[in-house]
Motif scaffolding. Structure first.
Motif, PDB file in Angstrom:
ATOM      1  N   ALA A 186       0.831  -1.204   0.000  1.00  0.00           N
ATOM      2  CA  ALA A 186       0.000   0.000   0.000  1.00  0.00           C
ATOM      3  C   ALA A 186       0.865   1.253   0.000  1.00  0.00           C
ATOM      4  CB  ALA A 186      -0.927  -0.002   1.217  1.00  0.00           C
ATOM      5  N   LEU A 187       1.965   1.219   0.735  1.00  0.00           N
ATOM      6  CA  LEU A 187       2.875   2.370   0.765  1.00  0.00           C
ATOM      7  C   LEU A 187       3.511   2.586  -0.600  1.00  0.00           C
ATOM      8  CD1 LEU A 187       4.177   4.591   2.449  1.00  0.00           C
ATOM      9  CD2 LEU A 187       5.910   2.937   3.165  1.00  0.00           C
ATOM     10  N   LEU A 188       3.933   1.505  -1.237  1.00  0.00           N
ATOM     11  CA  LEU A 188       4.506   1.631  -2.581  1.00  0.00           C
ATOM     12  C   LEU A 188       3.481   2.160  -3.578  1.00  0.00           C
ATOM     13  CD1 LEU A 188       6.684  -1.615  -2.776  1.00  0.00           C
ATOM     14  CD2 LEU A 188       7.480   0.751  -2.576  1.00  0.00           C
ATOM     15  N   ALA A 189       2.244   1.708  -3.482  1.00  0.00           N
ATOM     16  CA  ALA A 189       1.182   2.201  -4.373  1.00  0.00           C
ATOM     17  C   ALA A 189       0.915   3.679  -4.115  1.00  0.00           C
ATOM     18  CB  ALA A 189      -0.091   1.385  -4.184  1.00  0.00           C
ATOM     19  N   LEU A 190       0.981   4.072  -2.860  1.00  0.00           N
ATOM     20  CA  LEU A 190       0.725   5.463  -2.514  1.00  0.00           C
ATOM     21  C   LEU A 190       1.785   6.392  -3.101  1.00  0.00           C
ATOM     22  CD1 LEU A 190      -1.175   7.297  -0.856  1.00  0.00           C
ATOM     23  CD2 LEU A 190       0.344   6.930   1.098  1.00  0.00           C
ATOM     24  N   THR A 191       3.010   5.917  -3.200  1.00  0.00           N
ATOM     25  CA  THR A 191       4.095   6.770  -3.710  1.00  0.00           C
ATOM     26  C   THR A 191       3.903   7.148  -5.170  1.00  0.00           C
ATOM     27  OG1 THR A 191       5.524   4.907  -4.318  1.00  0.00           O
ATOM     28  CG2 THR A 191       5.775   5.811  -2.095  1.00  0.00           C
ATOM     29  N   THR A 192       3.165   6.352  -5.905  1.00  0.00           N
ATOM     30  CA  THR A 192       2.931   6.651  -7.325  1.00  0.00           C
ATOM     31  C   THR A 192       1.508   7.129  -7.567  1.00  0.00           C
ATOM     32  OG1 THR A 192       2.400   4.324  -7.730  1.00  0.00           O
ATOM     33  CG2 THR A 192       4.683   5.005  -8.100  1.00  0.00           C
ATOM     34  N   SER A 193       0.889   7.658  -6.532  1.00  0.00           N
ATOM     35  CA  SER A 193      -0.478   8.146  -6.632  1.00  0.00           C
ATOM     36  C   SER A 193      -0.487   9.673  -6.571  1.00  0.00           C
ATOM     37  CB  SER A 193      -1.301   7.579  -5.466  1.00  0.00           C
ATOM     38  OG  SER A 193      -2.551   8.229  -5.390  1.00  0.00           O
ATOM     39  N   MET A 194      -1.403  10.271  -7.299  1.00  0.00           N
ATOM     40  CA  MET A 194      -1.555  11.726  -7.246  1.00  0.00           C
ATOM     41  C   MET A 194      -2.204  12.145  -5.928  1.00  0.00           C
ATOM     42  SD  MET A 194      -0.057  12.816  -9.857  1.00  0.00           S
ATOM     43  CE  MET A 194      -0.502  14.538  -9.858  1.00  0.00           C
ATOM     44  N   GLN A 195      -2.782  11.208  -5.203  1.00  0.00           N
ATOM     45  CA  GLN A 195      -3.398  11.491  -3.907  1.00  0.00           C
ATOM     46  C   GLN A 195      -2.454  11.147  -2.751  1.00  0.00           C
ATOM     47  OE1 GLN A 195      -5.287   9.669  -6.315  1.00  0.00           O
ATOM     48  NE2 GLN A 195      -6.134  11.634  -6.932  1.00  0.00           N
ATOM     49  N   TYR A 196      -1.153  11.310  -2.983  1.00  0.00           N
ATOM     50  CA  TYR A 196      -0.172  11.018  -1.940  1.00  0.00           C
ATOM     51  C   TYR A 196      -0.475  11.852  -0.693  1.00  0.00           C
ATOM     52  CZ  TYR A 196       4.215  10.381   0.539  1.00  0.00           C
ATOM     53  OH  TYR A 196       5.150  10.075   1.490  1.00  0.00           O
ATOM     54  N   ASP A 197      -0.500  11.182   0.436  1.00  0.00           N
ATOM     55  CA  ASP A 197      -0.799  11.842   1.706  1.00  0.00           C
ATOM     56  C   ASP A 197       0.278  11.417   2.709  1.00  0.00           C
ATOM     57  OD1 ASP A 197      -1.908  12.917   4.013  1.00  0.00           O
ATOM     58  OD2 ASP A 197      -3.522  11.430   4.134  1.00  0.00           O
ATOM     59  N   LYS A 198       1.041  12.378   3.185  1.00  0.00           N
ATOM     60  CA  LYS A 198       2.144  12.076   4.100  1.00  0.00           C
ATOM     61  C   LYS A 198       1.653  11.376   5.368  1.00  0.00           C
ATOM     62  CE  LYS A 198       6.488  13.322   5.554  1.00  0.00           C
ATOM     63  NZ  LYS A 198       7.714  13.210   4.849  1.00  0.00           N
ATOM     64  N   ALA A 199       0.517  11.801   5.899  1.00  0.00           N
ATOM     65  CA  ALA A 199      -0.020  11.170   7.112  1.00  0.00           C
ATOM     66  C   ALA A 199      -0.383   9.711   6.835  1.00  0.00           C
ATOM     67  CB  ALA A 199      -1.227  11.939   7.621  1.00  0.00           C
ATOM     68  N   ARG A 200      -0.976   9.440   5.691  1.00  0.00           N
ATOM     69  CA  ARG A 200      -1.324   8.058   5.323  1.00  0.00           C
ATOM     70  C   ARG A 200      -0.053   7.229   5.128  1.00  0.00           C
ATOM     71  NH1 ARG A 200      -3.980   3.625   5.738  1.00  0.00           N
ATOM     72  NH2 ARG A 200      -4.299   2.476   3.837  1.00  0.00           N
ATOM     73  N   ALA A 201       0.957   7.826   4.507  1.00  0.00           N
ATOM     74  CA  ALA A 201       2.231   7.125   4.308  1.00  0.00           C
ATOM     75  C   ALA A 201       2.855   6.777   5.655  1.00  0.00           C
ATOM     76  CB  ALA A 201       3.186   7.984   3.478  1.00  0.00           C
ATOM     77  N   ARG A 202       2.831   7.714   6.578  1.00  0.00           N
ATOM     78  CA  ARG A 202       3.386   7.454   7.909  1.00  0.00           C
ATOM     79  C   ARG A 202       2.605   6.351   8.618  1.00  0.00           C
ATOM     80  NH1 ARG A 202       4.467  12.393  10.109  1.00  0.00           N
ATOM     81  NH2 ARG A 202       6.619  12.010   9.593  1.00  0.00           N
ATOM     82  N   SER A 203       1.298   6.378   8.488  1.00  0.00           N
ATOM     83  CA  SER A 203       0.454   5.357   9.106  1.00  0.00           C
ATOM     84  C   SER A 203       0.765   3.969   8.543  1.00  0.00           C
ATOM     85  CB  SER A 203      -1.016   5.709   8.882  1.00  0.00           C
ATOM     86  OG  SER A 203      -1.847   4.697   9.372  1.00  0.00           O
ATOM     87  N   LEU A 204       0.918   3.881   7.236  1.00  0.00           N
ATOM     88  CA  LEU A 204       1.256   2.599   6.617  1.00  0.00           C
ATOM     89  C   LEU A 204       2.632   2.117   7.054  1.00  0.00           C
ATOM     90  CD1 LEU A 204      -0.119   3.272   3.038  1.00  0.00           C
ATOM     91  CD2 LEU A 204      -0.985   1.576   4.672  1.00  0.00           C
ATOM     92  N   ALA A 205       3.592   3.031   7.107  1.00  0.00           N
ATOM     93  CA  ALA A 205       4.945   2.664   7.544  1.00  0.00           C
ATOM     94  C   ALA A 205       4.932   2.185   8.991  1.00  0.00           C
ATOM     95  CB  ALA A 205       5.891   3.854   7.374  1.00  0.00           C
ATOM     96  N   ASP A 206       4.179   2.875   9.835  1.00  0.00           N
ATOM     97  CA  ASP A 206       4.074   2.468  11.242  1.00  0.00           C
ATOM     98  C   ASP A 206       3.408   1.097  11.380  1.00  0.00           C
ATOM     99  OD1 ASP A 206       5.303   4.807  12.051  1.00  0.00           O
ATOM    100  OD2 ASP A 206       3.436   5.801  12.653  1.00  0.00           O
ATOM    101  N   ALA A 207       2.358   0.863  10.605  1.00  0.00           N
ATOM    102  CA  ALA A 207       1.666  -0.426  10.657  1.00  0.00           C
ATOM    103  C   ALA A 207       2.601  -1.555  10.221  1.00  0.00           C
ATOM    104  CB  ALA A 207       0.414  -0.404   9.783  1.00  0.00           C
ATOM    105  N   GLY A 208       3.365  -1.307   9.177  1.00  0.00           N
ATOM    106  CA  GLY A 208       4.321  -2.312   8.711  1.00  0.00           C
ATOM    107  C   GLY A 208       5.401  -2.580   9.743  1.00  0.00           C
ATOM    108  N   ALA A 209       5.888  -1.517  10.367  1.00  0.00           N
ATOM    109  CA  ALA A 209       6.927  -1.675  11.388  1.00  0.00           C
ATOM    110  C   ALA A 209       6.401  -2.441  12.610  1.00  0.00           C
ATOM    111  CB  ALA A 209       7.463  -0.311  11.807  1.00  0.00           C
ATOM    112  N   ARG A 210       5.177  -2.135  13.025  1.00  0.00           N
ATOM    113  CA  ARG A 210       4.587  -2.871  14.156  1.00  0.00           C
ATOM    114  C   ARG A 210       4.420  -4.349  13.816  1.00  0.00           C
ATOM    115  NH1 ARG A 210       1.561   1.687  14.436  1.00  0.00           N
ATOM    116  NH2 ARG A 210      -0.211   0.709  13.388  1.00  0.00           N
TER     117      ARG A 210
END
Length: 92
Positions: free
Chosen positions: A30-54
């Protein structure tokens, strides 16, 4: 008996480890898909990264728990052999 105990430990851990891996992998995708999206949202990216890390942290902890349970099932001689093997593997 010892092999049965080790099998039981790994059998119990397998579904938990698989689930944690799926969550981590899903967050990564999901994070990789978000990086190539025009709707990139830093908060969403951080949330996905945190979920993956947990999820990865949970996976590592589950593996550590299983390895410790297996270590406890070893005989003293097996523990000594394991420690010798680990020490020789750490030497450069």
């Amino acid at each position: 008996a010892q092999r049965d105990k080790v099998f039981a430990i790994l059998h119990v851990q397998a579904p938990l480890q698989r689930e944690k891996f799926k969550v981590a992998r899903g967050a990564q995708e999901a994070l990789l898909a978000l990086t190539t999206s025009m709707q990139y949202d830093k908060a969403r990216a951080r949330s996905l990264a945190d979920a993956g890390a947990r999820a990865l942290g949970g996976l590592w902890l589950a593996r550590a728990d299983a390895e410790h349970e297996i270590y406890q099932a070893l005989t003293d001689a097996q523990r000594e052999q394991l420690e010798l093997t680990q020490r020789s593997a750490r030497k450069p």
